[in-house]
Structure formats: C-alpha cells, structure tokens
Design a protein around this motif. Sequence first.
Motif, PDB file in Angstrom:
ATOM      1  N   UNK A   1       6.769   4.360   8.108  1.00 55.33           N
ATOM      2  CA  UNK A   1       7.431   5.199   8.806  1.00 55.33           C
ATOM      3  C   UNK A   1       7.023   5.057  10.210  1.00 55.33           C
ATOM      4  N   UNK A   2       7.421   6.010  11.179  1.00 57.20           N
ATOM      5  CA  UNK A   2       6.892   5.866  12.485  1.00 57.20           C
ATOM      6  C   UNK A   2       5.571   6.645  12.504  1.00 57.20           C
ATOM      7  N   UNK A   3       5.336   7.440  11.537  1.00 60.20           N
ATOM      8  CA  UNK A   3       3.853   8.322  11.409  1.00 60.20           C
ATOM      9  C   UNK A   3       2.951   7.145  10.817  1.00 60.20           C
ATOM     10  N   UNK A   4       3.230   5.959  10.272  1.00 61.93           N
ATOM     11  CA  UNK A   4       2.280   5.151   9.779  1.00 61.93           C
ATOM     12  C   UNK A   4       1.742   5.323   8.456  1.00 61.93           C
ATOM     13  N   UNK A   5       2.722   6.124   7.752  1.00 62.38           N
ATOM     14  CA  UNK A   5       2.297   6.678   6.318  1.00 62.38           C
ATOM     15  C   UNK A   5       2.116   5.312   5.224  1.00 62.38           C
ATOM     16  N   UNK A   6       1.402   5.225   4.611  1.00 57.07           N
ATOM     17  CA  UNK A   6       1.264   4.151   3.626  1.00 57.07           C
ATOM     18  C   UNK A   6       1.049   4.669   2.186  1.00 57.07           C
ATOM     19  N   UNK A   7       2.248   4.717   1.265  1.00 58.71           N
ATOM     20  CA  UNK A   7       2.221   5.200   0.014  1.00 58.71           C
ATOM     21  C   UNK A   7       1.361   4.090  -0.990  1.00 58.71           C
ATOM     22  N   UNK A   8       0.758   4.828  -1.866  1.00 59.87           N
ATOM     23  CA  UNK A   8       0.106   3.929  -2.791  1.00 59.87           C
ATOM     24  C   UNK A   8       0.194   4.583  -4.197  1.00 59.87           C
ATOM     25  N   UNK A   9      -0.061   3.668  -5.450  1.00 60.60           N
ATOM     26  CA  UNK A   9       0.331   4.001  -6.748  1.00 60.60           C
ATOM     27  C   UNK A   9      -0.662   3.057  -7.386  1.00 60.60           C
ATOM     28  N   UNK A  10      -0.862   3.491  -8.624  1.00 59.01           N
ATOM     29  CA  UNK A  10      -1.987   2.895  -9.530  1.00 59.01           C
ATOM     30  C   UNK A  10      -1.583   3.587 -10.934  1.00 59.01           C
ATOM     31  N   UNK A  11      -1.566   2.897 -11.918  1.00 58.28           N
ATOM     32  CA  UNK A  11      -1.485   3.420 -13.254  1.00 58.28           C
ATOM     33  C   UNK A  11      -1.984   2.623 -14.175  1.00 58.28           C
ATOM     34  N   UNK A  12      -2.364   3.065 -15.505  1.00 51.39           N
ATOM     35  CA  UNK A  12      -3.069   2.537 -16.535  1.00 51.39           C
ATOM     36  C   UNK A  12      -2.587   3.202 -17.798  1.00 51.39           C
ATOM     37  N   UNK A  13      -1.857   2.134 -18.914  1.00 47.62           N
ATOM     38  CA  UNK A  13      -1.222   2.630 -19.826  1.00 47.62           C
ATOM     39  C   UNK A  13      -1.690   2.096 -21.098  1.00 47.62           C
ATOM     40  N   UNK A  14      -2.234   2.336 -22.170  1.00 49.00           N
ATOM     41  CA  UNK A  14      -2.655   1.762 -23.534  1.00 49.00           C
ATOM     42  C   UNK A  14      -1.607   2.218 -24.478  1.00 49.00           C
TER      43      UNK A  14
ATOM     44  N   UNK B   1       0.038   9.511  -0.419  1.00 48.36           N
ATOM     45  CA  UNK B   1       0.418   8.980   0.762  1.00 48.36           C
ATOM     46  C   UNK B   1      -0.930   9.177   1.575  1.00 48.36           C
ATOM     47  N   UNK B   2      -0.984   7.977   2.604  1.00 49.62           N
ATOM     48  CA  UNK B   2      -2.031   8.124   3.466  1.00 49.62           C
ATOM     49  C   UNK B   2      -2.000   7.431   4.855  1.00 49.62           C
ATOM     50  N   UNK B   3      -2.709   7.863   5.832  1.00 56.06           N
ATOM     51  CA  UNK B   3      -2.582   7.139   7.048  1.00 56.06           C
ATOM     52  C   UNK B   3      -4.192   7.163   7.734  1.00 56.06           C
ATOM     53  N   UNK B   4      -4.508   6.486   8.555  1.00 57.81           N
ATOM     54  CA  UNK B   4      -6.081   6.641   9.023  1.00 57.81           C
ATOM     55  C   UNK B   4      -6.502   8.078   9.335  1.00 57.81           C
ATOM     56  N   UNK B   5      -5.694   8.969   9.430  1.00 60.97           N
ATOM     57  CA  UNK B   5      -6.312  10.454   9.590  1.00 60.97           C
ATOM     58  C   UNK B   5      -6.504  11.205   8.347  1.00 60.97           C
ATOM     59  N   UNK B   6      -5.511  11.052   7.337  1.00 62.48           N
ATOM     60  CA  UNK B   6      -5.691  11.749   6.103  1.00 62.48           C
ATOM     61  C   UNK B   6      -4.991  11.149   4.982  1.00 62.48           C
ATOM     62  N   UNK B   7      -5.371  11.508   3.705  1.00 56.64           N
ATOM     63  CA  UNK B   7      -4.560  10.961   2.372  1.00 56.64           C
ATOM     64  C   UNK B   7      -4.560  12.109   1.397  1.00 56.64           C
ATOM     65  N   UNK B   8      -3.522  12.076   0.624  1.00 51.10           N
ATOM     66  CA  UNK B   8      -3.367  13.195  -0.292  1.00 51.10           C
ATOM     67  C   UNK B   8      -2.759  12.438  -1.679  1.00 51.10           C
TER      68      UNK B   8
END
Length: 710
Positions: free
Chosen positions: A559-572, A615-622
């Motif tokens: 997006x124009x706000x520079x947001x980067x989504x991230x995802x990680x998972x582990x299943x057993x 989500x995150x960018x250089x200023x914040x992430x959650x």
Amino acid sequence: MNTSTLKRVVVPWILATSAYAGWGFAEPTSPKLKTVVVVGTREQAADQPGSAHTLEAADLERAHVLSVNEALRKVPGVVVRDEEGFGLRPNIGIRGLNPTRSTKVLLLEDGLPFTYAPYGDNASYFHAPIERYERIEVLKGTGMLRFGPQTIGGVVNYLTPEPPETFTTAIDLSAGSLGYRRARAQVGGKGQLLDVVQKQGDGARDNQALKQSDAHYKWTHEFGSDQRLTVRASVLSEDSMVTYSGLTDAEYRNFGPAYNPFANDRFQIERFGTSATWATPLGTRSSLVSNAYYYEFHRDWGRQSSSTTDGQCGSTFTNARLAGTRVNVDACNSRQNRNRDFTTLGLEPRLQSSWSLGSADSSLETGLRVHRETQDRLQFNGDSPIATTGRLVEHNERTVDAWSGFLQNRFEFDRFALIPALRYENVELTRRNRLGSGARGRDRVTAWIPGIGLTFAVNPDTTLFAGAHRGFAPPRVEDLIGNNGGSVDLDPESSRNIELGLRGQLLDQLTYELAAFHNDFGNQIAIGSIAGGSTPLAQGRARYQGVELSARTEFAPTTRHGLSPFLEFAVTSMPVAEQRSALIRVDNRQIVAGSGAGRRMPYAPKQTASLRMGLGNPTWDAAIEGVFVGSQFADFANTEAALMLGNGQFGELGAVTLVNLSGNYHPQLSGWTFYATMKNVFDRDYIADRTRGILPGAPRQLVIGASYRF
C-alpha cells in the motif's frame, strides 16, 4: 576418567583425527573457522538431514515473548507446558515425549551442555531468562548425533549475542499485571558484552511470588586473522515461593485455579557457569574448535507437600484436600528441606575438515567429550512449618564420569549428499549413601549410536531430506543404582528414529518445511511423576508417528503507507503415540495400573498449532497470535474424566486455544521503542499439568514497556 582410559581412547582419537585432517586426494578449500554450530542460519538449515528451525532475534523481539515457553511454541513438534506461569522451569517435550522437567530433550547454550547434570539427572529445575538469548535453534533427526547424550527427541540450542566492537548501551524497562516487573541493561564494546536482567512477578497462583536475577558476560578476541577465543560467565539466582503440589479435583472445583495454600514453601537457587571456546586453523583444510565448561548449581527447596497424595502433613490434612476443604499449613508442623549441590565440568574439542575423493567433496566433523558430574543431595525434615533444618534423612553422593566421541562426514555428489554419523557413549555412574552403613554402588552404560542422513536438491528452491538414527538416553543415577548400592534392572532408552521431509521456498517470499517422523522405542523409560508423585517409574515399548508443517512469509509493502503483512505458522499432527506393550514398574516388576498395548502415552496431544500474523512498517507493527494444544491424557490408563474426589493426577486435559497480542512503536526518536503485549487475551482457564496434582495455565497478562539503545 582414569589414566588407562585416556591412553586407550583419547590419545588414539587425537592421532587418528589429526592424520585424517591432513589427508586428501585433491586440494580442498579451507573451511571457515567457526564455533560449535548446531543449525546455523536459516540458509544453512537447508543442508541439515533432519528437521531444523531457528527463532531469530527479530522474531523474539517483535512478539515480546516473556518466557522460553512462548518462544518454543512457535516450533512444530514441540510442546511446552507451563508450571508457575513465569517460564522459570519449562517442561519441554518433542514429538510426543513427556515434557516433565524437559528430561527427554537435550538443552545446549552456545552449543555446550546447559543443564546441571545432562548424564546423571537431565532435569530442568531452572532456566535462564529468555532475554539472555538472541536466537534459539531446534534440531531433530540424524544431526543430533553430533551432540548427546540425549539423542531421542531433539536438541534445543540457545545462542547468546555476539559482543559488539563499537560501544553500545541498551536499557529496557517493562511492567504489567500479575505483579510483573522487569529491568534489563546491556553494555558492550571492544568485543565485550554484559547483560543484566532482573524480573519478578506473582505467577499463576496464590502464594507464588517469583523473583529471578541473571547476569551474563561474554568476551571475544581474535588473535591475528584466524584464531578466536570466546569466554563466557554467568550468575543466576532465584528466590521464589514455589510449591511442588498441584490441586485436587475438589480444590480446583471449589476454590478455582489460583488457589494455593502452601505459603511456607520456598525455592532458592544459585547457578554459576563459565565456558571458553578456542577456534584455530590446522593447515589449509581443517580447523579445531576446543571447548571447556564448568557449572555450579545450588538448590534449596523447603516445602510442606510434594503432591496431592503426599502424607507429610498427616492423613487428616490429605483427606481435607481430597474433600475440597481449606487447609491451614501453619498447623502442619512439618517442612522438608531438599538441598542439592551439583558440579559439572567437561572438555570438548571438535575437528572440522574438508577433503575430496574423486568427484565427491566432503566435510568431516568429529569430536570427543570428557565430562564429569557430581551431586550432593541432602534432605532435612523439620518439625515446624517454617523449619530450615531438622533430622537428616538423606545424604547421597552421586557421580558420573563419561566420555563420548562422534564422527560425521558429509559426502557431496552434485545435488545429492550422503551424511553417515556414528556416536559412542561410555557412562560410569556411582552412588554412595552417606547414612547408615554407607552403601556404595557403581554401574556402567555404553552404547554405539549410528545414523545416516541424506539431502537431495530437487531444484534451487527445494530440498528433500531423510534420515534414520538410533535414539539413546542414559538412565539417571538414582534409577540405575539403589540406595542400598545394588543395581536396578533398568536399560537405557533406545529407539529407532526415521524422518522424511521437504523444505524450500515458494515465490521468493514463503519458506516452508514439511516433515514426517516415525520413532519406535524398543525401550522407553516412562516418567511417572518427578519427586513424590504416585505414579512409579516404568519402562516398556512405545511408538510415535506424525507430521509437522511450518511456514513463514513477509510480503513486500503493498500500500501507499508502506505496510508489510507477515505470517508464520507451525502445525503438528501426531495420530500415533501408543504404548506397544504394558509398561513395567522398575521397582517391583509389576505392570503399571491401567497400562496396556494400544493405549496412548500421557502428555502427547494429537494436534498442536500456532499461527501468528500482522502488519508493520518502519514506524510500527502489530500482530495477533493463536496457540492451540489438543487434548491429552495425564495417566497411562487414559482416564477420560476426573474422579469426583480425585487427587488431581488423573483425567484428561482438555484442548485449549490461547490468543496473544503484541505491538511495537518506533517514534522518530533515535533508539527508542515502545511496546505492549497481552497474553491469553480471553483469560482462558485451563489445566496445564496433572503430574503432582492440577496446575493451571497462566492467566491473562498485560505488559507494557520501553527500550532505549544508544
């Protein structure tokens, strides 16, 4: 180790490996000088012939994990059970093995033994704070044979940060609910780093004030361009109100999960550790990494109960607990003080060499360990609720002298690699009863532990891996040698472990690993209950089968706000964790009540999963995280429902899903970070353990903090 053993084993090993290091049919490339490597970087993990995962500094900091329990739940195949809600004594299990006291797992720090008695009593009664570590590695499969003595479940390696060359200072302060307070300071520069952490809190139960302090120092120095010395030292202390007993079913039902009447119990430990690593080249094709380590661990634990069925305070007291009536611990004129002193030391040189044979490039790693442990165990039974001394009822001296060696070679054939490995363990155990006639006994356990692994590069982004190895773990001193000096009919743990997997990268953004495992125990030492539980130690045949899948991705800004989504998972998914035979009690050779072929092993959930996205960018992430642990049995008989007036040690542990939140804010102020995290957002009540009675999981907890680096 005596002189004859040194002459028979150590000297020939040094001569043989030195000769091998200088031999080769073609001129190899010089290997990169390094310290002990367990997994290495995520890129290096592609060469492992077994399942390998790393939790990087960014992963731990962004999620603001409060304990190693939280961190390890992000790794497939790993189950970590809470005990006091603070992570001071994590119970880690891998691929279905009982997590109690992490006895089935090999714990390392910077590649060196971490627990106070990895051979003679591999139980975790302490753990350094998660803040000490920059990265965590988890290794399963054939690669475990480079370490030991535990090669049955997996290796967890904690990595401390490298000292900076430029001057750096960091301060981190946080506080939250449940009385949580933490202060951390780091000072480093010119190859030195001092890291100090102090934290305290109220834990998950009443009368459970917890306080831990840890100081860790690390110094590295390079001599010339190719030799490096690393020295580490740490001091850890804890002063906590910790009981061993859980709740009866009636207490849990009548008073809730936080109830804990044992206000007089106290747990105090001090641990000092130091180690050194010297890395030096041997010619152009080899390098030697020599390690030395020394640890002291002192534990004093005064308590009025070790389980819900402990008769220390008398039958009236115990019956009141079973009936769900409040008890007055000050009216119980008894307190047992179980004091322990451990000393562990060892030497461990490792040789790395590259060589060629025809068209095959090869890399050899071989090593030798000389190791010694001593235990001094005292128990004083006092006649008041706060007694710190009393009648001496136990004075045991236990010693372990061990030496081991391993050899692993990686043969490279274009896209295919074959990795044979072999380990040898020789363990001499001695027990002396200093009371009465002073009975003394000695026994020895030896084992050859073979394994073979392979990797195949399907394409530049996909690697197939497979392996098979023998699992081995020595019995504890107290399990193998009786207090009268006689040997007990108990074999080491032995298993056949097979693994097949695929790892790789998709679309330049998503990395994944898929692994199937089959672990077949010809003999498994089944933990009943540590220190005072009612289920005896037993042994028998067992089998575990399952599949693990993990993946992670961090997308480019969309997006124009520079947001980067991230995802990680582990299943057993582990559909099979079965007793293949009835388990036989070690003490009287009788079948454990309820045990039988086809029944599921205790504390082996069929499914576990974790999912974290944000989500995150250089200023914040959650981010939001979900953690799921399936239902599991607490006993060999697979009792499904708790008894109305049961002792809390039997019954099914229901499935639970926990939700965690975390967020970070990096303002336009150089070096500052503000953060907040909430654990167990919906405040789920759940039972985490029934080993010595019901122990609750950690309740909801909010923590906010700020850090500044300059």
